[in-house]
Design a protein around this motif. Structure first.
Motif, PDB file in Angstrom:
ATOM      1  N   ASP A   8       0.858  -1.384  -0.118  1.00 47.02           N
ATOM      2  CA  ASP A   8       0.135  -0.257  -0.097  1.00 47.02           C
ATOM      3  C   ASP A   8       0.871   1.215   0.057  1.00 47.02           C
ATOM      4  O   ASP A   8       0.435   2.375  -0.223  1.00 47.02           O
ATOM      5  N   PHE A   9       2.124   1.087   0.387  1.00 44.69           N
ATOM      6  CA  PHE A   9       2.963   2.307   0.370  1.00 44.69           C
ATOM      7  C   PHE A   9       4.523   1.767   0.667  1.00 44.69           C
ATOM      8  O   PHE A   9       4.747   0.737   1.286  1.00 44.69           O
ATOM      9  N   ILE A  10       5.365   2.271  -0.183  1.00 42.71           N
ATOM     10  CA  ILE A  10       6.746   1.883  -0.177  1.00 42.71           C
ATOM     11  C   ILE A  10       7.691   3.032   0.017  1.00 42.71           C
ATOM     12  O   ILE A  10       7.682   3.859  -0.597  1.00 42.71           O
ATOM     13  N   ALA A  11       8.513   2.633   0.920  1.00 47.34           N
ATOM     14  CA  ALA A  11       9.421   3.702   1.326  1.00 47.34           C
ATOM     15  C   ALA A  11      10.896   3.049   1.558  1.00 47.34           C
ATOM     16  O   ALA A  11      11.179   2.066   2.182  1.00 47.34           O
ATOM     17  N   LEU A  12      11.827   3.563   0.757  1.00 51.12           N
ATOM     18  CA  LEU A  12      13.075   3.192   0.935  1.00 51.12           C
ATOM     19  C   LEU A  12      14.017   4.200   1.845  1.00 51.12           C
ATOM     20  O   LEU A  12      13.687   5.337   1.848  1.00 51.12           O
ATOM     21  N   GLN A  13      14.625   3.450   2.771  1.00 51.82           N
ATOM     22  CA  GLN A  13      15.396   4.190   3.728  1.00 51.82           C
ATOM     23  C   GLN A  13      16.871   4.869   3.025  1.00 51.82           C
ATOM     24  O   GLN A  13      17.423   3.731   2.394  1.00 51.82           O
ATOM     25  N   VAL A  14      17.066   6.115   3.140  1.00 53.13           N
ATOM     26  CA  VAL A  14      18.564   6.272   2.237  1.00 53.13           C
ATOM     27  C   VAL A  14      19.398   6.928   3.267  1.00 53.13           C
ATOM     28  O   VAL A  14      18.801   7.429   4.292  1.00 53.13           O
ATOM     29  N   ARG A  15      20.610   7.060   2.964  1.00 51.19           N
ATOM     30  CA  ARG A  15      21.586   7.501   3.613  1.00 51.19           C
ATOM     31  C   ARG A  15      21.761   9.134   3.761  1.00 51.19           C
ATOM     32  O   ARG A  15      22.023   9.643   4.743  1.00 51.19           O
ATOM     33  N   ASP A  16      21.440   9.722   2.556  1.00 50.43           N
ATOM     34  CA  ASP A  16      21.192  10.993   2.435  1.00 50.43           C
ATOM     35  C   ASP A  16      20.154  11.699   1.577  1.00 50.43           C
ATOM     36  O   ASP A  16      19.983  11.424   0.375  1.00 50.43           O
ATOM     37  N   LEU A  17      19.186  12.026   2.500  1.00 48.55           N
ATOM     38  CA  LEU A  17      17.802  12.184   1.766  1.00 48.55           C
ATOM     39  C   LEU A  17      17.723  13.461   0.808  1.00 48.55           C
ATOM     40  O   LEU A  17      17.275  13.067  -0.577  1.00 48.55           O
ATOM     41  N   ALA A  18      18.596  14.361   0.791  1.00 47.62           N
ATOM     42  CA  ALA A  18      18.880  15.488   0.059  1.00 47.62           C
ATOM     43  C   ALA A  18      19.153  14.993  -1.454  1.00 47.62           C
ATOM     44  O   ALA A  18      18.644  15.322  -2.665  1.00 47.62           O
ATOM     45  N   ALA A  19      20.307  14.305  -1.366  1.00 52.12           N
ATOM     46  CA  ALA A  19      21.125  13.729  -2.346  1.00 52.12           C
ATOM     47  C   ALA A  19      20.109  12.529  -3.389  1.00 52.12           C
ATOM     48  O   ALA A  19      20.116  12.763  -4.270  1.00 52.12           O
ATOM     49  N   SER A  20      19.516  11.895  -2.326  1.00 47.47           N
ATOM     50  CA  SER A  20      18.712  10.730  -2.867  1.00 47.47           C
ATOM     51  C   SER A  20      17.462  11.452  -3.710  1.00 47.47           C
ATOM     52  O   SER A  20      17.073  11.098  -4.652  1.00 47.47           O
ATOM     53  N   ARG A  21      16.982  12.465  -3.044  1.00 42.14           N
ATOM     54  CA  ARG A  21      15.663  13.060  -3.755  1.00 42.14           C
ATOM     55  C   ARG A  21      16.141  13.642  -5.104  1.00 42.14           C
ATOM     56  O   ARG A  21      15.606  13.637  -5.996  1.00 42.14           O
ATOM     57  N   LYS A  22      17.327  14.399  -5.058  1.00 49.16           N
ATOM     58  CA  LYS A  22      17.738  15.030  -6.311  1.00 49.16           C
ATOM     59  C   LYS A  22      18.155  13.941  -7.251  1.00 49.16           C
ATOM     60  O   LYS A  22      17.770  14.192  -8.242  1.00 49.16           O
ATOM     61  N   PHE A  23      18.566  13.003  -6.929  1.00 51.38           N
ATOM     62  CA  PHE A  23      18.936  11.760  -8.085  1.00 51.38           C
ATOM     63  C   PHE A  23      17.636  11.220  -8.411  1.00 51.38           C
ATOM     64  O   PHE A  23      17.496  10.964  -9.762  1.00 51.38           O
ATOM     65  N   TYR A  24      16.685  11.023  -7.648  1.00 46.57           N
ATOM     66  CA  TYR A  24      15.484  10.401  -8.253  1.00 46.57           C
ATOM     67  C   TYR A  24      14.564  11.328  -9.085  1.00 46.57           C
ATOM     68  O   TYR A  24      13.806  10.866 -10.067  1.00 46.57           O
ATOM     69  N   VAL A  25      14.620  12.631  -8.838  1.00 50.19           N
ATOM     70  CA  VAL A  25      13.971  13.482  -9.597  1.00 50.19           C
ATOM     71  C   VAL A  25      14.701  14.075 -11.018  1.00 50.19           C
ATOM     72  O   VAL A  25      14.064  13.980 -11.842  1.00 50.19           O
ATOM     73  N   ASP A  26      15.949  14.560 -10.764  1.00 45.68           N
ATOM     74  CA  ASP A  26      16.910  14.693 -11.780  1.00 45.68           C
ATOM     75  C   ASP A  26      17.305  13.525 -12.881  1.00 45.68           C
ATOM     76  O   ASP A  26      17.351  13.774 -14.123  1.00 45.68           O
ATOM     77  N   ILE A  27      17.585  12.543 -12.205  1.00 47.88           N
ATOM     78  CA  ILE A  27      18.114  11.232 -12.995  1.00 47.88           C
ATOM     79  C   ILE A  27      17.121  10.361 -13.482  1.00 47.88           C
ATOM     80  O   ILE A  27      16.948  10.081 -14.693  1.00 47.88           O
ATOM     81  N   LEU A  28      16.517   9.752 -12.549  1.00 48.26           N
ATOM     82  CA  LEU A  28      15.184   8.957 -12.842  1.00 48.26           C
ATOM     83  C   LEU A  28      13.918   9.594 -13.144  1.00 48.26           C
ATOM     84  O   LEU A  28      13.301   8.854 -14.056  1.00 48.26           O
ATOM     85  N   GLY A  29      13.903  10.836 -13.134  1.00 49.90           N
ATOM     86  CA  GLY A  29      12.594  11.414 -13.510  1.00 49.90           C
ATOM     87  C   GLY A  29      11.298  11.356 -12.768  1.00 49.90           C
ATOM     88  O   GLY A  29      10.252  11.968 -13.152  1.00 49.90           O
TER      89      GLY A  29
END
Length: 123
Positions: A8-29
């Motif tokens: 119903d909801f999937i959350a990935l735990q990440v080491r650096d939230l800001a860097a991962s957010r940028k990657f998921y938006v800028d690289i993965l789209g």
């Protein structure tokens, strides 16, 4: 007795939230939702919300996260998304191929999560 219904909801735990957010938006789209709770980023995905979040407990300092988990994300055109991710400098872990769920490839994120993107037809 109660039984699980399904994801119903999937959350990935990440080491650096800001860097991962940028990657998921800028690289993965992915597109970030306009609001997210503190310590998390929720993306506009359907039918199941996908999020990144700060760890709820300590993560290993090195090595890939999510080993043993397979996350499949539907997209309209795996070939086009693959090329876009490559153009943006993303890592492709497994090249484009045809499989039982259609055309797919696997990309890696900064924490080592392997994400399979596959083409789905929308009726």
């Amino acid at each position: 007795m109660t039984t699980p219904v399904g994801p119903d909801f999937i959350a990935l735990q990440v080491r650096d939230l800001a860097a991962s957010r940028k990657f998921y938006v800028d690289i993965l789209g992915f597109e970030a939702a306009p609001q997210s709770p503190p310590g998390a980023v929720i993306f506009k995905t359907a039918p199941i919300p996908l999020a990144l979040r700060e760890p709820v407990r300590a993560l290993p300092e090195a090595g890939p996260l999510g080993v043993g988990m397979v996350l499949w994300i539907a997209c309209d055109d795996a070939d086009a998304l693959h090329d876009l991710i490559v153009t943006r400098g993303g890592a492709i872990l497994s090249p484009l191929a045809d499989g039982p769920f259609g055309r797919f490839f696997v990309a890696g994120d900064p924490d080592g999560y392997a994400i399979t993107f596959h083409t789905v037809s929308r009726n």
